[in-house]
Design a protein around this motif. Structure first.
Motif, PDB file in Angstrom:
ATOM      1  N   ALA A   6     -27.044 -24.292 -65.693  1.00  0.00           N
ATOM      2  CA  ALA A   6     -27.626 -23.147 -64.834  1.00  0.00           C
ATOM      3  C   ALA A   6     -28.063 -23.889 -63.490  1.00  0.00           C
ATOM      4  O   ALA A   6     -28.103 -23.262 -62.188  1.00  0.00           O
ATOM      5  CB  ALA A   6     -28.534 -22.635 -65.553  1.00  0.00           C
ATOM      6  N   VAL A   7     -28.614 -24.936 -63.673  1.00  0.00           N
ATOM      7  CA  VAL A   7     -29.086 -25.854 -62.397  1.00  0.00           C
ATOM      8  C   VAL A   7     -28.098 -26.363 -61.356  1.00  0.00           C
ATOM      9  O   VAL A   7     -28.088 -26.008 -60.249  1.00  0.00           O
ATOM     10  CB  VAL A   7     -30.162 -26.966 -62.729  1.00  0.00           C
ATOM     11  CG1 VAL A   7     -30.367 -27.782 -61.672  1.00  0.00           C
ATOM     12  CG2 VAL A   7     -31.111 -26.565 -63.817  1.00  0.00           C
ATOM     13  N   ARG A   8     -27.005 -26.719 -61.960  1.00  0.00           N
ATOM     14  CA  ARG A   8     -26.085 -26.946 -61.267  1.00  0.00           C
ATOM     15  C   ARG A   8     -25.246 -25.891 -60.590  1.00  0.00           C
ATOM     16  O   ARG A   8     -24.943 -25.752 -59.362  1.00  0.00           O
ATOM     17  CB  ARG A   8     -24.764 -27.871 -61.832  1.00  0.00           C
ATOM     18  CG  ARG A   8     -25.329 -29.329 -62.301  1.00  0.00           C
ATOM     19  CD  ARG A   8     -24.046 -29.894 -62.974  1.00  0.00           C
ATOM     20  NE  ARG A   8     -24.294 -29.417 -64.426  1.00  0.00           N
ATOM     21  CZ  ARG A   8     -23.066 -29.403 -64.993  1.00  0.00           C
ATOM     22  NH1 ARG A   8     -21.879 -29.600 -64.591  1.00  0.00           N
ATOM     23  NH2 ARG A   8     -23.242 -28.866 -66.503  1.00  0.00           N
ATOM     24  N   TRP A   9     -25.115 -24.662 -61.282  1.00  0.00           N
ATOM     25  CA  TRP A   9     -24.641 -23.505 -60.820  1.00  0.00           C
ATOM     26  C   TRP A   9     -25.235 -23.004 -59.650  1.00  0.00           C
ATOM     27  O   TRP A   9     -24.752 -22.437 -58.556  1.00  0.00           O
ATOM     28  CB  TRP A   9     -24.237 -22.357 -61.776  1.00  0.00           C
ATOM     29  CG  TRP A   9     -23.194 -21.321 -61.564  1.00  0.00           C
ATOM     30  CD1 TRP A   9     -22.046 -21.675 -61.247  1.00  0.00           C
ATOM     31  CD2 TRP A   9     -23.561 -20.126 -61.650  1.00  0.00           C
ATOM     32  NE1 TRP A   9     -21.324 -20.379 -61.163  1.00  0.00           N
ATOM     33  CE2 TRP A   9     -22.179 -19.264 -61.611  1.00  0.00           C
ATOM     34  CE3 TRP A   9     -24.590 -19.388 -62.070  1.00  0.00           C
ATOM     35  CZ2 TRP A   9     -21.985 -18.098 -61.435  1.00  0.00           C
ATOM     36  CZ3 TRP A   9     -24.654 -17.845 -62.047  1.00  0.00           C
ATOM     37  CH2 TRP A   9     -23.210 -17.131 -61.818  1.00  0.00           C
ATOM     38  N   LEU A  10     -26.775 -22.988 -59.700  1.00  0.00           N
ATOM     39  CA  LEU A  10     -27.661 -22.564 -58.825  1.00  0.00           C
ATOM     40  C   LEU A  10     -27.197 -23.262 -57.479  1.00  0.00           C
ATOM     41  O   LEU A  10     -27.173 -22.710 -56.397  1.00  0.00           O
ATOM     42  CB  LEU A  10     -29.097 -23.021 -59.064  1.00  0.00           C
ATOM     43  CG  LEU A  10     -30.144 -22.249 -58.222  1.00  0.00           C
ATOM     44  CD1 LEU A  10     -30.156 -20.872 -57.855  1.00  0.00           C
ATOM     45  CD2 LEU A  10     -31.474 -22.683 -58.885  1.00  0.00           C
ATOM     46  N   SER A  11     -26.843 -24.514 -57.302  1.00  0.00           N
ATOM     47  CA  SER A  11     -26.599 -25.143 -56.290  1.00  0.00           C
ATOM     48  C   SER A  11     -25.346 -24.646 -55.403  1.00  0.00           C
ATOM     49  O   SER A  11     -25.262 -24.718 -54.032  1.00  0.00           O
ATOM     50  CB  SER A  11     -26.083 -26.499 -56.429  1.00  0.00           C
ATOM     51  OG  SER A  11     -24.917 -26.786 -56.807  1.00  0.00           O
ATOM     52  N   LYS A  12     -24.466 -23.688 -55.950  1.00  0.00           N
ATOM     53  CA  LYS A  12     -23.344 -23.233 -55.395  1.00  0.00           C
ATOM     54  C   LYS A  12     -23.477 -21.688 -54.984  1.00  0.00           C
ATOM     55  O   LYS A  12     -22.884 -21.134 -54.265  1.00  0.00           O
ATOM     56  CB  LYS A  12     -22.061 -23.011 -56.431  1.00  0.00           C
ATOM     57  CG  LYS A  12     -21.860 -24.521 -56.757  1.00  0.00           C
ATOM     58  CD  LYS A  12     -20.508 -24.302 -57.723  1.00  0.00           C
ATOM     59  CE  LYS A  12     -20.304 -25.892 -58.224  1.00  0.00           C
ATOM     60  NZ  LYS A  12     -20.773 -26.971 -57.606  1.00  0.00           N
ATOM     61  N   LEU A  13     -24.827 -21.159 -55.125  1.00  0.00           N
ATOM     62  CA  LEU A  13     -25.114 -19.801 -54.780  1.00  0.00           C
ATOM     63  C   LEU A  13     -25.778 -19.695 -53.328  1.00  0.00           C
ATOM     64  O   LEU A  13     -26.213 -20.623 -52.879  1.00  0.00           O
ATOM     65  CB  LEU A  13     -26.187 -19.377 -55.679  1.00  0.00           C
ATOM     66  CG  LEU A  13     -25.728 -18.947 -57.235  1.00  0.00           C
ATOM     67  CD1 LEU A  13     -26.608 -18.611 -58.046  1.00  0.00           C
ATOM     68  CD2 LEU A  13     -24.418 -18.357 -57.147  1.00  0.00           C
ATOM     69  N   PRO A  14     -25.662 -18.305 -52.946  1.00  0.00           N
ATOM     70  CA  PRO A  14     -26.470 -18.307 -51.559  1.00  0.00           C
ATOM     71  C   PRO A  14     -27.829 -18.811 -51.458  1.00  0.00           C
ATOM     72  O   PRO A  14     -28.433 -18.664 -52.418  1.00  0.00           O
ATOM     73  CB  PRO A  14     -26.256 -16.881 -51.076  1.00  0.00           C
ATOM     74  CG  PRO A  14     -25.138 -16.445 -51.944  1.00  0.00           C
ATOM     75  CD  PRO A  14     -25.135 -17.219 -53.441  1.00  0.00           C
ATOM     76  N   ARG A  15     -28.259 -19.285 -50.377  1.00  0.00           N
ATOM     77  CA  ARG A  15     -29.698 -19.749 -50.419  1.00  0.00           C
ATOM     78  C   ARG A  15     -30.575 -18.587 -50.571  1.00  0.00           C
ATOM     79  O   ARG A  15     -30.478 -17.429 -50.078  1.00  0.00           O
ATOM     80  CB  ARG A  15     -29.973 -20.446 -48.853  1.00  0.00           C
ATOM     81  CG  ARG A  15     -31.034 -21.339 -48.925  1.00  0.00           C
ATOM     82  CD  ARG A  15     -30.924 -22.352 -47.716  1.00  0.00           C
ATOM     83  NE  ARG A  15     -32.106 -23.146 -47.569  1.00  0.00           N
ATOM     84  CZ  ARG A  15     -32.782 -24.177 -48.150  1.00  0.00           C
ATOM     85  NH1 ARG A  15     -31.938 -24.574 -49.177  1.00  0.00           N
ATOM     86  NH2 ARG A  15     -33.691 -24.615 -47.947  1.00  0.00           N
ATOM     87  N   GLY A  16     -31.820 -19.044 -51.450  1.00  0.00           N
ATOM     88  CA  GLY A  16     -32.853 -18.082 -51.633  1.00  0.00           C
ATOM     89  C   GLY A  16     -33.978 -18.800 -52.361  1.00  0.00           C
ATOM     90  O   GLY A  16     -33.450 -19.769 -53.211  1.00  0.00           O
ATOM     91  N   PRO A  17     -35.116 -18.589 -52.249  1.00  0.00           N
ATOM     92  CA  PRO A  17     -36.040 -18.895 -53.114  1.00  0.00           C
ATOM     93  C   PRO A  17     -36.120 -18.845 -54.564  1.00  0.00           C
ATOM     94  O   PRO A  17     -35.707 -17.831 -55.176  1.00  0.00           O
ATOM     95  CB  PRO A  17     -37.378 -18.310 -52.690  1.00  0.00           C
ATOM     96  CG  PRO A  17     -37.046 -17.798 -51.402  1.00  0.00           C
ATOM     97  CD  PRO A  17     -35.418 -17.413 -51.344  1.00  0.00           C
ATOM     98  N   THR A 120     -31.458 -23.503 -70.211  1.00  0.00           N
ATOM     99  CA  THR A 120     -31.942 -22.891 -68.953  1.00  0.00           C
ATOM    100  C   THR A 120     -31.165 -21.454 -68.746  1.00  0.00           C
ATOM    101  O   THR A 120     -29.868 -21.636 -69.051  1.00  0.00           O
ATOM    102  CB  THR A 120     -31.858 -23.972 -67.921  1.00  0.00           C
ATOM    103  OG1 THR A 120     -32.436 -25.076 -68.338  1.00  0.00           O
ATOM    104  CG2 THR A 120     -32.384 -23.366 -66.541  1.00  0.00           C
ATOM    105  N   SER A 121     -31.777 -20.695 -68.376  1.00  0.00           N
ATOM    106  CA  SER A 121     -30.792 -19.549 -68.099  1.00  0.00           C
ATOM    107  C   SER A 121     -31.382 -19.168 -66.527  1.00  0.00           C
ATOM    108  O   SER A 121     -32.459 -19.282 -66.232  1.00  0.00           O
ATOM    109  CB  SER A 121     -31.177 -18.148 -68.754  1.00  0.00           C
ATOM    110  OG  SER A 121     -30.733 -18.389 -70.112  1.00  0.00           O
ATOM    111  N   LEU A 122     -30.230 -18.542 -65.894  1.00  0.00           N
ATOM    112  CA  LEU A 122     -30.528 -18.036 -64.407  1.00  0.00           C
ATOM    113  C   LEU A 122     -30.576 -16.780 -64.297  1.00  0.00           C
ATOM    114  O   LEU A 122     -29.486 -16.136 -64.652  1.00  0.00           O
ATOM    115  CB  LEU A 122     -29.336 -18.870 -63.531  1.00  0.00           C
ATOM    116  CG  LEU A 122     -29.513 -18.732 -62.165  1.00  0.00           C
ATOM    117  CD1 LEU A 122     -30.689 -19.215 -61.636  1.00  0.00           C
ATOM    118  CD2 LEU A 122     -28.294 -19.220 -61.497  1.00  0.00           C
ATOM    119  N   TYR A 123     -31.320 -16.155 -63.498  1.00  0.00           N
ATOM    120  CA  TYR A 123     -31.607 -14.653 -63.162  1.00  0.00           C
ATOM    121  C   TYR A 123     -31.537 -14.401 -61.875  1.00  0.00           C
ATOM    122  O   TYR A 123     -32.072 -15.613 -61.174  1.00  0.00           O
ATOM    123  CB  TYR A 123     -32.705 -14.039 -63.816  1.00  0.00           C
ATOM    124  CG  TYR A 123     -32.776 -14.196 -65.423  1.00  0.00           C
ATOM    125  CD1 TYR A 123     -32.320 -12.843 -66.146  1.00  0.00           C
ATOM    126  CD2 TYR A 123     -33.035 -15.091 -65.997  1.00  0.00           C
ATOM    127  CE1 TYR A 123     -32.324 -13.118 -67.488  1.00  0.00           C
ATOM    128  CE2 TYR A 123     -33.204 -15.087 -67.394  1.00  0.00           C
ATOM    129  CZ  TYR A 123     -32.665 -14.268 -68.084  1.00  0.00           C
ATOM    130  OH  TYR A 123     -32.652 -14.125 -69.427  1.00  0.00           O
TER     131      TYR A 123
END
Length: 135
Positions: A6-17, A120-123
């Protein structure tokens, strides 16, 4: 934490807080350094943090953010323009973890599950849900 999907995947998403949970306060705030280290893998802006200086706005919001996933916490997240929610399940006790999981699952239009990992989960926080939709 550095290899969590989830942490690594977050790096590939559009920028956001990003807001990482559980949110710590006062004597436990040094635990926020875990999220600061985690952020070096995704490089998104982070609502969490730790230093000797705590801005008044954060001090005022701590009780609301610690009540996540309550309606009060949601309002605080919206006020701070959070886009992503990173839930670190392994940092919760069993009973609180189950409460948070079931509450988030009951609000799929508010908290859109993007990736569910073992630790970890990403929402993504929906921008179009009104406060009346949550209780």
């Amino acid at each position: 934490c550095s290899s969590d999907l989830a942490v690594r995947w977050l790096s590939k998403l559009p920028r956001g807080p990003v807001a990482a949970f559980p949110f710590y306060a006062h004597e436990d705030m040094s635990h926020e350094t875990h999220y600061m280290l985690q952020s070096t893998w995704h490089w998104q802006p982070l609502l969490n943090g730790y230093s000797d200086f705590i801005p008044d706005a954060i001090s005022r919001d701590l009780p609301r953010l610690r009540s996540f996933p309550s309606a009060d916490a949601l309002r605080a997240l919206r006020e701070r323009q959070a886009r992503y929610i990173l839930v670190n399940w392994h940092l919760y006790g069993a009973q609180e973890r189950e409460h948070v999981r079931s509450t988030l699952a009951a609000l799929p239009s508010t908290y859109r599950l993007m990736l569910n990992g073992p630790e970890t989960s990403l929402y993504e926080l929906s921008a179009d849900v009104v406060d009346a939709d949550i209780h």
